[in-house]
Design a protein around this motif. Structure first.
Motif, PDB file in Angstrom:
ATOM      1  N   CYS A  14       0.846  -1.157  -0.085  1.00  0.00           N
ATOM      2  CA  CYS A  14       0.007   0.145   0.054  1.00  0.00           C
ATOM      3  C   CYS A  14       0.896   1.151  -0.047  1.00  0.00           C
ATOM      4  O   CYS A  14       1.978   1.257   0.774  1.00  0.00           O
ATOM      5  CB  CYS A  14      -0.863   0.184   1.262  1.00  0.00           C
ATOM      6  SG  CYS A  14      -1.912   1.475   1.176  1.00  0.00           S
ATOM      7  N   LEU A  15       0.359   2.224  -0.742  1.00  0.00           N
ATOM      8  CA  LEU A  15       1.201   3.431  -0.870  1.00  0.00           C
ATOM      9  C   LEU A  15       0.417   4.703  -0.400  1.00  0.00           C
ATOM     10  O   LEU A  15      -0.750   4.641  -0.526  1.00  0.00           O
ATOM     11  CB  LEU A  15       1.661   3.686  -2.438  1.00  0.00           C
ATOM     12  CG  LEU A  15       2.615   2.529  -2.952  1.00  0.00           C
ATOM     13  CD1 LEU A  15       2.900   2.960  -4.372  1.00  0.00           C
ATOM     14  CD2 LEU A  15       3.819   2.291  -2.197  1.00  0.00           C
ATOM     15  N   ILE A  16       1.175   5.740  -0.007  1.00  0.00           N
ATOM     16  CA  ILE A  16       0.424   6.962   0.141  1.00  0.00           C
ATOM     17  C   ILE A  16       0.578   7.971  -1.121  1.00  0.00           C
ATOM     18  O   ILE A  16       1.699   8.053  -1.492  1.00  0.00           O
ATOM     19  CB  ILE A  16       1.195   7.936   1.329  1.00  0.00           C
ATOM     20  CG1 ILE A  16       1.201   6.637   2.643  1.00  0.00           C
ATOM     21  CG2 ILE A  16       0.252   9.041   1.610  1.00  0.00           C
ATOM     22  CD1 ILE A  16      -0.246   6.601   3.065  1.00  0.00           C
ATOM     23  N   ARG A  17      -0.664   8.417  -1.420  1.00  0.00           N
ATOM     24  CA  ARG A  17      -0.696   9.032  -2.776  1.00  0.00           C
ATOM     25  C   ARG A  17       0.097  10.345  -2.739  1.00  0.00           C
ATOM     26  O   ARG A  17       0.188  11.082  -1.685  1.00  0.00           O
ATOM     27  CB  ARG A  17      -1.856   9.372  -3.214  1.00  0.00           C
ATOM     28  CG  ARG A  17      -2.752   7.934  -3.643  1.00  0.00           C
ATOM     29  CD  ARG A  17      -4.000   8.534  -3.878  1.00  0.00           C
ATOM     30  NE  ARG A  17      -5.131   7.227  -4.449  1.00  0.00           N
ATOM     31  CZ  ARG A  17      -5.305   6.692  -5.530  1.00  0.00           C
ATOM     32  NH1 ARG A  17      -4.333   6.872  -6.466  1.00  0.00           N
ATOM     33  NH2 ARG A  17      -5.719   5.608  -5.610  1.00  0.00           N
ATOM     34  N   PRO A  18       0.862  10.691  -3.698  1.00  0.00           N
ATOM     35  CA  PRO A  18       1.839  12.066  -3.679  1.00  0.00           C
ATOM     36  C   PRO A  18       0.470  12.979  -3.418  1.00  0.00           C
ATOM     37  O   PRO A  18      -0.367  13.281  -4.235  1.00  0.00           O
ATOM     38  CB  PRO A  18       2.505  12.195  -4.978  1.00  0.00           C
ATOM     39  CG  PRO A  18       2.422  10.727  -5.468  1.00  0.00           C
ATOM     40  CD  PRO A  18       1.173   9.936  -5.034  1.00  0.00           C
ATOM     41  N   GLY A  19       0.975  14.121  -2.477  1.00  0.00           N
ATOM     42  CA  GLY A  19       0.130  15.322  -2.301  1.00  0.00           C
ATOM     43  C   GLY A  19      -1.370  15.085  -1.719  1.00  0.00           C
ATOM     44  O   GLY A  19      -2.170  15.553  -1.959  1.00  0.00           O
ATOM     45  N   ALA A  20      -1.318  13.737  -1.067  1.00  0.00           N
ATOM     46  CA  ALA A  20      -2.502  13.379  -0.418  1.00  0.00           C
ATOM     47  C   ALA A  20      -2.951  14.435   0.946  1.00  0.00           C
ATOM     48  O   ALA A  20      -2.106  15.057   1.470  1.00  0.00           O
ATOM     49  CB  ALA A  20      -2.219  12.349   0.464  1.00  0.00           C
ATOM     50  N   PRO A  21      -4.132  14.717   0.947  1.00  0.00           N
ATOM     51  CA  PRO A  21      -4.806  15.594   1.808  1.00  0.00           C
ATOM     52  C   PRO A  21      -4.495  15.047   3.551  1.00  0.00           C
ATOM     53  O   PRO A  21      -4.935  13.708   3.553  1.00  0.00           O
ATOM     54  CB  PRO A  21      -6.167  15.725   1.467  1.00  0.00           C
ATOM     55  CG  PRO A  21      -6.640  14.648   0.858  1.00  0.00           C
ATOM     56  CD  PRO A  21      -5.322  13.980   0.100  1.00  0.00           C
TER      57      PRO A  21
END
Length: 277
Positions: free
Chosen positions: A247-254
């Motif tokens: 699982c990844l953290i999306r770039p620019g995630a709020p």
């Protein structure tokens, strides 16, 4: 020692006496059955004119269970003609006392015509073919013919008088159904959320509960051990992206909705989602 021998002698005599008593009782029972309980064959009046022969048979069907289904008449006439007449007829099997009226054809006329000789005899055989049981009855030919000439009563009346009218057992079967019977009417009701009667009360109680205050987070990350279950992405797809391996953290995630991030972290079965407020 003498007392022991005396006791043994008394026991031996008692045993011998018991065996003798049982043997005598068995012999008496057999003799009684032979003399008084033997099958009884009776000649009845036929309704089939000169070729008809009606008869009945009584026997202890509980002692000798059998289904009689044939009769055989045999004439033995050594000093006249015909010397022999042999005729057999089958009929519907009967398992208890019964009577039949059968057509024996011309052979019966020949048999009765030879019954005038005093040395002639007639043998009657009643057979239960499936049970391998045969009952024999012997008559002097002249007496046999006289019994036919003087016969009274017929097979139909005999069967009516000796029919077995057993009462049919009455069984009460309980009523069964896979559908439950409706509950009896009552003025009581369960106060639960699924009961429409109290839906408003539970809705009001839920509405009165204070709402949780949202918060922002400064960082969120995934530690090793993700099993790619998709729970986090289903809750907060703007932040979490589940690939084939992890699982990844999306770039620019709020990072302004801490409640959803916290919910995703609590839903993670392996607890690899971490964040700081």
């Amino acid at each position: 020692m003498n007392t022991t021998f005396i006791a043994m002698g008394v026991a031996l005599l008692a045993g011998i006496g018991l065996v003798v008593t049982v043997g005598v009782f068995s012999l008496l029972s057999g003799a009684f059955h032979f003399l008084f309980a033997r099958p009884k064959f009776t000649i009845l009046k036929s309704k089939l004119e000169s070729n008809g022969f009606a008869f009945s048979l009584k026997w202890n069907s509980s002692r000798e269970p059998a289904k009689f289904d044939s009769i055989r008449l045999r004439l033995f006439n050594p000093f006249s003609t015909p010397t022999q007449v042999d005729v057999t007829r089958t009929f519907d099997a009967a398992s208890s006392t019964f009577a039949r009226d059968l057509d024996f054809g011309k052979n019966l006329e020949d048999l009765l015509a030879a019954c005038n000789h005093e040395s002639a005899t007639v043998e009657v055989e009643m057979s239960a073919s499936k049970d391998a049981l045969v009952q024999h009855f012997s008559f002097k030919a002249q007496a046999f013919k006289a019994m036919i000439d003087s016969a009274t009563g017929d097979a139909e009346k005999f069967n009516e008088e000796h029919s077995l009218n057993y009462a049919k057992p009455l069984y009460h079967l309980p009523k069964r159904s896979f559908v439950a019977e409706p509950l009896p009417a009552s003025n009581k009701a369960l106060k639960i959320a699924s009961n429409p009667e109290f839906a408003g009360a539970f809705a009001g109680a839920a509405g009165d509960a204070p709402a949780a205050e949202n918060f922002s987070i400064s960082k969120v990350w995934i530690e090793p051990g993700c099993i790619v279950c998709d729970a986090c992405e289903a809750i907060y797809p703007e932040v979490f992206e589940v690939t084939d391996d992890t699982c990844l953290i999306r770039p620019g995630a709020p990072l302004d909705n801490g409640l959803l991030v916290e919910e995703a972290a609590e839903a993670c079965p392996v607890e690899v989602i971490k964040f700081t407020k």
